[in-house]
Scaffold this motif. Structure first.
Motif, mmCIF file in Angstrom:
data_model
loop_
_atom_site.group_PDB
_atom_site.id
_atom_site.type_symbol
_atom_site.label_atom_id
_atom_site.label_comp_id
_atom_site.label_asym_id
_atom_site.label_seq_id
_atom_site.Cartn_x
_atom_site.Cartn_y
_atom_site.Cartn_z
ATOM 1 N N TRP A 68 -5.585 1.056 -6.337
ATOM 2 C CA TRP A 68 -4.911 2.062 -5.514
ATOM 3 C C TRP A 68 -4.237 3.131 -6.367
ATOM 4 C CZ3 TRP A 68 -1.653 -2.371 -3.194
ATOM 5 C CH2 TRP A 68 -2.485 -3.265 -2.525
ATOM 6 N N ALA A 69 -3.889 2.794 -7.598
ATOM 7 C CA ALA A 69 -3.231 3.748 -8.489
ATOM 8 C C ALA A 69 -4.237 4.529 -9.331
ATOM 9 C CB ALA A 69 -2.251 3.020 -9.406
ATOM 10 N N ALA A 70 -5.508 4.185 -9.242
ATOM 11 C CA ALA A 70 -6.534 4.840 -10.049
ATOM 12 C C ALA A 70 -6.883 6.200 -9.462
ATOM 13 C CB ALA A 70 -7.779 3.963 -10.116
ATOM 14 N N ALA A 71 -7.303 7.110 -10.334
ATOM 15 C CA ALA A 71 -7.667 8.463 -9.903
ATOM 16 C C ALA A 71 -8.813 8.437 -8.902
ATOM 17 C CB ALA A 71 -8.028 9.311 -11.114
ATOM 18 N N HIS A 106 0.837 -1.206 0.000
ATOM 19 C CA HIS A 106 0.000 0.000 0.000
ATOM 20 C C HIS A 106 0.870 1.253 0.000
ATOM 21 C CE1 HIS A 106 -3.361 -2.481 2.163
ATOM 22 N NE2 HIS A 106 -3.250 -2.796 0.886
ATOM 23 N N CYS A 107 1.851 1.273 0.896
ATOM 24 C CA CYS A 107 2.735 2.436 0.996
ATOM 25 C C CYS A 107 3.531 2.621 -0.291
ATOM 26 C CB CYS A 107 3.653 2.292 2.196
ATOM 27 S SG CYS A 107 4.637 3.760 2.526
ATOM 28 N N HIS A 108 4.039 1.518 -0.832
ATOM 29 C CA HIS A 108 4.828 1.607 -2.066
ATOM 30 C C HIS A 108 3.991 2.194 -3.211
ATOM 31 C CE1 HIS A 108 7.722 0.663 -5.184
ATOM 32 N NE2 HIS A 108 6.743 0.082 -5.849
ATOM 33 N N ALA A 109 2.743 1.779 -3.325
ATOM 34 C CA ALA A 109 1.879 2.295 -4.396
ATOM 35 C C ALA A 109 1.685 3.801 -4.247
ATOM 36 C CB ALA A 109 0.534 1.574 -4.383
ATOM 37 N N LEU A 110 1.490 4.266 -3.027
ATOM 38 C CA LEU A 110 1.314 5.705 -2.813
ATOM 39 C C LEU A 110 2.605 6.474 -3.060
ATOM 40 C CD1 LEU A 110 -1.004 5.776 0.314
ATOM 41 C CD2 LEU A 110 -1.622 6.015 -2.091
ATOM 42 N N MET A 111 3.731 5.895 -2.644
ATOM 43 C CA MET A 111 5.027 6.535 -2.911
ATOM 44 C C MET A 111 5.226 6.711 -4.419
ATOM 45 S SD MET A 111 7.650 4.577 -0.425
ATOM 46 C CE MET A 111 7.806 4.939 1.292
ATOM 47 N N ARG A 112 4.919 5.668 -5.163
ATOM 48 C CA ARG A 112 5.098 5.692 -6.614
ATOM 49 C C ARG A 112 4.172 6.715 -7.267
ATOM 50 N NH1 ARG A 112 3.404 0.612 -7.937
ATOM 51 N NH2 ARG A 112 1.343 1.458 -8.296
ATOM 52 N N GLU A 113 2.939 6.767 -6.827
ATOM 53 C CA GLU A 113 1.951 7.622 -7.481
ATOM 54 C C GLU A 113 1.995 9.077 -7.032
ATOM 55 O OE1 GLU A 113 0.236 6.543 -10.059
ATOM 56 O OE2 GLU A 113 1.063 4.537 -9.798
ATOM 57 N N LEU A 114 2.346 9.341 -5.780
ATOM 58 C CA LEU A 114 2.298 10.705 -5.250
ATOM 59 C C LEU A 114 3.674 11.336 -5.041
ATOM 60 C CD1 LEU A 114 -0.594 10.257 -2.654
ATOM 61 C CD2 LEU A 114 -0.723 11.211 -4.960
ATOM 62 N N PRO A 122 -9.278 11.543 -4.117
ATOM 63 C CA PRO A 122 -9.849 11.853 -2.795
ATOM 64 C C PRO A 122 -8.831 11.709 -1.663
ATOM 65 C CG PRO A 122 -11.200 10.223 -3.946
ATOM 66 C CD PRO A 122 -9.977 10.448 -4.765
ATOM 67 N N LEU A 123 -7.932 10.723 -1.761
ATOM 68 C CA LEU A 123 -6.931 10.541 -0.715
ATOM 69 C C LEU A 123 -5.976 11.734 -0.683
ATOM 70 C CD1 LEU A 123 -5.777 8.807 1.537
ATOM 71 C CD2 LEU A 123 -4.363 7.668 -0.169
ATOM 72 N N ARG A 124 -5.570 12.209 -1.852
ATOM 73 C CA ARG A 124 -4.690 13.385 -1.935
ATOM 74 C C ARG A 124 -5.379 14.596 -1.304
ATOM 75 N NH1 ARG A 124 -2.991 17.632 -5.182
ATOM 76 N NH2 ARG A 124 -0.782 17.634 -5.681
ATOM 77 N N ALA A 125 -6.674 14.770 -1.590
ATOM 78 C CA ALA A 125 -7.433 15.884 -1.010
ATOM 79 C C ALA A 125 -7.503 15.767 0.513
ATOM 80 C CB ALA A 125 -8.835 15.928 -1.609
ATOM 81 N N LYS A 126 -7.677 14.554 1.036
ATOM 82 C CA LYS A 126 -7.709 14.345 2.484
ATOM 83 C C LYS A 126 -6.356 14.674 3.110
ATOM 84 C CE LYS A 126 -11.082 10.563 2.620
ATOM 85 N NZ LYS A 126 -11.248 9.135 2.930
ATOM 86 N N ILE A 127 -5.283 14.277 2.448
ATOM 87 C CA ILE A 127 -3.937 14.557 2.958
ATOM 88 C C ILE A 127 -3.692 16.062 3.001
ATOM 89 C CG2 ILE A 127 -1.471 14.356 2.411
ATOM 90 C CD1 ILE A 127 -2.082 11.498 1.402
ATOM 91 N N LEU A 128 -4.058 16.767 1.935
ATOM 92 C CA LEU A 128 -3.862 18.219 1.899
ATOM 93 C C LEU A 128 -4.702 18.910 2.974
ATOM 94 C CD1 LEU A 128 -3.751 18.863 -1.944
ATOM 95 C CD2 LEU A 128 -1.862 19.038 -0.326
#
Length: 167
Positions: free
Chosen positions: A107-110, A40-48, A115-121
């Motif tokens: 997990w890599a889909a928009a 999970h973490c690796h996918a987010l690292m790669r995408e974000l 929404p996850l990026r918006a929550k993080i911001l």
């Protein structure tokens, strides 16, 4: 006496500037320590990661210290909050929970990332979000193009592209 004040004043000014300088968002990914959490973490690292959202991974509750939490803008939970007692001492608004349903493609889909990026911001707070956006605005854009000299050993349908060098 004036010679002592100048270096001290300069040092204090540089310290204040370094702390106020905009930069990437630092997200602490708190996982269960299993293989799925790492994926999970690796996918987010790669995408974000290219968007200036950087992740640190922790699964050991003893390793999660207040000093480490102070260096991070947001905590992303992929484990029960109770597994990390140190989280009780930070503002609940800085903590985001993620639901990693589906597979790695999902997990890599928009539909998952946006929404996850918006929550993080939002969790980072308005002031930190503005610093982050200023950081993104001053970066040189990445330029990529197809190039036959880039190897496609994995036989991907769309081969990797060549990244032009930065100035």
């Amino acid at each position: 006496m004036k010679k002592i004040h100048l270096p001290l004043t300069l040092a204090l000014a540089l310290t204040a500037f370094a702390q106020a300088a905009p930069g990437p968002l630092r997200v602490l990914f708190a996982g269960k320590g299993d293989e799925a959490g790492g994926k999970h973490c690796h996918a987010l690292m790669r995408e974000l990661g290219r968007d200036g959202i950087w992740f640190d991974y922790v699964a050991d509750k003893a390793a999660l210290t207040p000093e480490w939490l102070a260096k991070c803008d947001v905590v992303l939970l992929d484990a029960p909050r109770e597994d990390f007692p140190a989280l009780a001492k930070i503002d609940a608004q800085r903590v985001v929970a993620a639901d990693f349903a589906g597979d790695e493609k999902a997990w890599a889909a928009a539909g998952f990332l946006t929404p996850l990026r918006a929550k993080i911001l939002a969790a980072a707070g308005e002031a930190r979000r503005q610093e982050y956006e200023a950081f993104l605005a001053q970066r040189e854009p990445e330029k990529r193009e197809p190039n036959p000299n880039v190897a496609n050993y994995e036989k991907r349908a769309e081969p990797l592209t060549f990244q032009q060098p930065f100035s």
